[in-house]
Design a protein around this motif. Sequence first.
Motif, PDB file in Angstrom:
ATOM      1  N   MET A  76       0.849  -1.202   0.000  1.00  0.00           N
ATOM      2  CA  MET A  76       0.000   0.000   0.000  1.00  0.00           C
ATOM      3  C   MET A  76       0.880   1.245   0.000  1.00  0.00           C
ATOM      4  O   MET A  76       1.856   1.311   0.742  1.00  0.00           O
ATOM      5  CB  MET A  76      -0.907   0.010   1.240  1.00  0.00           C
ATOM      6  N   THR A  77       0.553   2.204  -0.834  1.00  0.00           N
ATOM      7  CA  THR A  77       1.289   3.463  -0.846  1.00  0.00           C
ATOM      8  C   THR A  77       0.348   4.622  -0.557  1.00  0.00           C
ATOM      9  O   THR A  77      -0.853   4.543  -0.811  1.00  0.00           O
ATOM     10  CB  THR A  77       1.961   3.697  -2.208  1.00  0.00           C
ATOM     11  N   PHE A  78       0.896   5.694  -0.021  1.00  0.00           N
ATOM     12  CA  PHE A  78       0.127   6.887   0.318  1.00  0.00           C
ATOM     13  C   PHE A  78       0.511   8.063  -0.564  1.00  0.00           C
ATOM     14  O   PHE A  78       0.144   9.198  -0.287  1.00  0.00           O
ATOM     15  CB  PHE A  78       0.361   7.265   1.786  1.00  0.00           C
ATOM     16  N   GLU A  79       1.258   7.824  -1.632  1.00  0.00           N
ATOM     17  CA  GLU A  79       1.874   8.921  -2.365  1.00  0.00           C
ATOM     18  C   GLU A  79       0.869   9.802  -3.097  1.00  0.00           C
ATOM     19  O   GLU A  79       1.202  10.937  -3.453  1.00  0.00           O
ATOM     20  CB  GLU A  79       2.917   8.371  -3.331  1.00  0.00           C
ATOM     21  N   HIS A  80      -0.359   9.315  -3.334  1.00  0.00           N
ATOM     22  CA  HIS A  80      -1.372  10.179  -3.939  1.00  0.00           C
ATOM     23  C   HIS A  80      -2.022  11.084  -2.897  1.00  0.00           C
ATOM     24  O   HIS A  80      -2.800  11.969  -3.230  1.00  0.00           O
ATOM     25  CB  HIS A  80      -2.441   9.337  -4.651  1.00  0.00           C
ATOM     26  N   ILE A  81      -1.702  10.850  -1.612  1.00  0.00           N
ATOM     27  CA  ILE A  81      -2.257  11.654  -0.520  1.00  0.00           C
ATOM     28  C   ILE A  81      -1.202  12.576   0.077  1.00  0.00           C
ATOM     29  O   ILE A  81      -1.471  13.729   0.401  1.00  0.00           O
ATOM     30  CB  ILE A  81      -2.836  10.737   0.583  1.00  0.00           C
ATOM     31  N   ILE A  82       0.011  12.052   0.202  1.00  0.00           N
ATOM     32  CA  ILE A  82       1.103  12.828   0.779  1.00  0.00           C
ATOM     33  C   ILE A  82       2.331  12.620  -0.102  1.00  0.00           C
ATOM     34  O   ILE A  82       2.592  11.504  -0.551  1.00  0.00           O
ATOM     35  CB  ILE A  82       1.369  12.386   2.248  1.00  0.00           C
ATOM     36  N   SER A  83       3.065  13.673  -0.399  1.00  0.00           N
ATOM     37  CA  SER A  83       4.196  13.567  -1.319  1.00  0.00           C
ATOM     38  C   SER A  83       5.274  12.648  -0.755  1.00  0.00           C
ATOM     39  O   SER A  83       5.404  12.487   0.460  1.00  0.00           O
ATOM     40  CB  SER A  83       4.794  14.949  -1.585  1.00  0.00           C
ATOM     41  N   SER A  84       6.051  12.073  -1.654  1.00  0.00           N
ATOM     42  CA  SER A  84       7.137  11.186  -1.241  1.00  0.00           C
ATOM     43  C   SER A  84       8.111  11.905  -0.321  1.00  0.00           C
ATOM     44  O   SER A  84       8.587  11.335   0.674  1.00  0.00           O
ATOM     45  CB  SER A  84       7.884  10.648  -2.468  1.00  0.00           C
ATOM     46  N   GLY A 104      11.117   0.725  11.726  1.00  0.00           N
ATOM     47  CA  GLY A 104      10.355  -0.310  11.039  1.00  0.00           C
ATOM     48  C   GLY A 104       8.980   0.125  10.602  1.00  0.00           C
ATOM     49  O   GLY A 104       8.028  -0.672  10.621  1.00  0.00           O
ATOM     50  N   VAL A 105       8.837   1.372  10.202  1.00  0.00           N
ATOM     51  CA  VAL A 105       7.506   1.919   9.885  1.00  0.00           C
ATOM     52  C   VAL A 105       7.020   1.405   8.534  1.00  0.00           C
ATOM     53  O   VAL A 105       7.742   1.452   7.538  1.00  0.00           O
ATOM     54  CB  VAL A 105       7.531   3.463   9.901  1.00  0.00           C
ATOM     55  N   GLU A 106       5.782   0.919   8.521  1.00  0.00           N
ATOM     56  CA  GLU A 106       5.145   0.414   7.311  1.00  0.00           C
ATOM     57  C   GLU A 106       3.732   0.970   7.210  1.00  0.00           C
ATOM     58  O   GLU A 106       3.050   1.114   8.225  1.00  0.00           O
ATOM     59  CB  GLU A 106       5.065  -1.119   7.328  1.00  0.00           C
ATOM     60  N   PRO A 107       3.262   1.301   5.999  1.00  0.00           N
ATOM     61  CA  PRO A 107       1.873   1.755   5.849  1.00  0.00           C
ATOM     62  C   PRO A 107       0.892   0.630   6.157  1.00  0.00           C
ATOM     63  O   PRO A 107       1.141  -0.528   5.827  1.00  0.00           O
ATOM     64  CB  PRO A 107       1.791   2.187   4.380  1.00  0.00           C
ATOM     65  N   ALA A 114      -3.082   1.477   6.690  1.00  0.00           N
ATOM     66  CA  ALA A 114      -4.447   1.749   6.228  1.00  0.00           C
ATOM     67  C   ALA A 114      -4.641   3.234   6.005  1.00  0.00           C
ATOM     68  O   ALA A 114      -3.900   4.067   6.531  1.00  0.00           O
ATOM     69  CB  ALA A 114      -5.469   1.231   7.243  1.00  0.00           C
ATOM     70  N   LYS A 115      -5.676   3.554   5.221  1.00  0.00           N
ATOM     71  CA  LYS A 115      -6.068   4.941   4.983  1.00  0.00           C
ATOM     72  C   LYS A 115      -7.449   5.155   5.578  1.00  0.00           C
ATOM     73  O   LYS A 115      -8.398   4.450   5.232  1.00  0.00           O
ATOM     74  CB  LYS A 115      -6.098   5.237   3.482  1.00  0.00           C
ATOM     75  N   GLY A 116      -7.558   6.111   6.498  1.00  0.00           N
ATOM     76  CA  GLY A 116      -8.843   6.470   7.058  1.00  0.00           C
ATOM     77  C   GLY A 116      -9.352   7.761   6.440  1.00  0.00           C
ATOM     78  O   GLY A 116      -8.685   8.385   5.613  1.00  0.00           O
ATOM     79  N   THR A 117     -10.538   8.160   6.847  1.00  0.00           N
ATOM     80  CA  THR A 117     -11.123   9.393   6.330  1.00  0.00           C
ATOM     81  C   THR A 117     -10.292  10.603   6.717  1.00  0.00           C
ATOM     82  O   THR A 117     -10.110  11.531   5.926  1.00  0.00           O
ATOM     83  CB  THR A 117     -12.554   9.571   6.862  1.00  0.00           C
ATOM     84  N   THR A 118      -9.761  10.562   7.938  1.00  0.00           N
ATOM     85  CA  THR A 118      -9.020  11.718   8.445  1.00  0.00           C
ATOM     86  C   THR A 118      -7.562  11.431   8.722  1.00  0.00           C
ATOM     87  O   THR A 118      -6.828  12.335   9.136  1.00  0.00           O
ATOM     88  CB  THR A 118      -9.670  12.242   9.746  1.00  0.00           C
ATOM     89  N   SER A 119      -7.116  10.199   8.539  1.00  0.00           N
ATOM     90  CA  SER A 119      -5.747   9.874   8.935  1.00  0.00           C
ATOM     91  C   SER A 119      -5.112   8.827   8.033  1.00  0.00           C
ATOM     92  O   SER A 119      -5.804   8.070   7.343  1.00  0.00           O
ATOM     93  CB  SER A 119      -5.727   9.385  10.390  1.00  0.00           C
ATOM     94  N   LEU A 120      -3.788   8.806   8.065  1.00  0.00           N
ATOM     95  CA  LEU A 120      -2.979   7.743   7.476  1.00  0.00           C
ATOM     96  C   LEU A 120      -2.438   6.915   8.628  1.00  0.00           C
ATOM     97  O   LEU A 120      -1.971   7.465   9.631  1.00  0.00           O
ATOM     98  CB  LEU A 120      -1.831   8.332   6.661  1.00  0.00           C
ATOM     99  N   VAL A 121      -2.491   5.601   8.496  1.00  0.00           N
ATOM    100  CA  VAL A 121      -2.147   4.715   9.599  1.00  0.00           C
ATOM    101  C   VAL A 121      -0.930   3.874   9.225  1.00  0.00           C
ATOM    102  O   VAL A 121      -0.888   3.283   8.141  1.00  0.00           O
ATOM    103  CB  VAL A 121      -3.332   3.801   9.970  1.00  0.00           C
ATOM    104  N   PHE A 122       0.027   3.828  10.134  1.00  0.00           N
ATOM    105  CA  PHE A 122       1.256   3.064   9.954  1.00  0.00           C
ATOM    106  C   PHE A 122       1.446   2.139  11.153  1.00  0.00           C
ATOM    107  O   PHE A 122       0.884   2.365  12.228  1.00  0.00           O
ATOM    108  CB  PHE A 122       2.475   3.988   9.888  1.00  0.00           C
ATOM    109  N   THR A 123       2.251   1.104  10.949  1.00  0.00           N
ATOM    110  CA  THR A 123       2.753   0.328  12.083  1.00  0.00           C
ATOM    111  C   THR A 123       4.246   0.596  12.206  1.00  0.00           C
ATOM    112  O   THR A 123       4.910   1.006  11.253  1.00  0.00           O
ATOM    113  CB  THR A 123       2.527  -1.179  11.900  1.00  0.00           C
ATOM    114  N   GLY A 124       4.767   0.371  13.396  1.00  0.00           N
ATOM    115  CA  GLY A 124       6.185   0.552  13.636  1.00  0.00           C
ATOM    116  C   GLY A 124       6.582  -0.120  14.930  1.00  0.00           C
ATOM    117  O   GLY A 124       5.775  -0.841  15.543  1.00  0.00           O
ATOM    118  N   VAL A 125       7.804   0.122  15.351  1.00  0.00           N
ATOM    119  CA  VAL A 125       8.320  -0.455  16.593  1.00  0.00           C
ATOM    120  C   VAL A 125       8.926   0.664  17.427  1.00  0.00           C
ATOM    121  O   VAL A 125       9.729   1.462  16.926  1.00  0.00           O
ATOM    122  CB  VAL A 125       9.379  -1.544  16.321  1.00  0.00           C
TER     123      VAL A 125
END
Length: 216
Positions: free
Chosen positions: A1-9, A26-29, A31-42
């Motif tokens: 999953m990429t977020f580049e159409h929502i936030i620039s690289s 270790g951040v990975e995308p 999910a995309k919510g209505t108001t937020s971008l969601v990542f996982t990390g450590v």
Amino acid sequence: MTFEHIISSKRLGDFLRHLAEEGVGGVEPLAKGTTSLVFTGVLGGRKVVIKLQRPDSPRSNFEKEAELTKIASTLGATPPIVGLGEFEGLPYLIREFAEGEPILFADVGKRHLFRIVEKTALLDRLGIDHGQIQGGKHLIIGEDVYLIDFEKAGFRKPNNLTSAMAMIFIGENAISKRVRERFGLDDGFREEMKDALRNYKRTGSLSRVLDLLSAL
């Protein structure tokens, strides 16, 4: 999953470097919510979720979501908040990852049902309505039970416990079908649960709901 159409690289890269400076790796995308971008990390050896307000968000309720998540987390209804911050004017929050599966896919045991009642009743008493329990994907079942994603939550007349019990025992959906089959429940139990929920809404007493669960 990429977020580049929502936030620039570039901006995304800058955010990841910012998180690294805060100790999140270790951040990975996710999910995309209505108001937020969601990542996982450590962070500190623990898996975490990072929610960053979308730069194109049609609503600016992220700070309210963060406030309600923090309140719920201090009482164990959602995993603990471990960080709140801001990046280039966009607020973000970091919380521990909720280990488990959405109730739609989980193996729901009796102990989970009691925890669902405990945590939804707690939110009811706080006057926080989650607002998205019925769909099932925001109720996580694992070693513990957690409600996640308070994006549409608010201080209003709460309906958390009733929504959860209706989804699990009363409605015609994949969750209720699986639970009723597991515990051998018939239409009589469904009617008893309806009565117990009406009593709860009228009196605030959990006794009849808990009695039904104890008899499973």
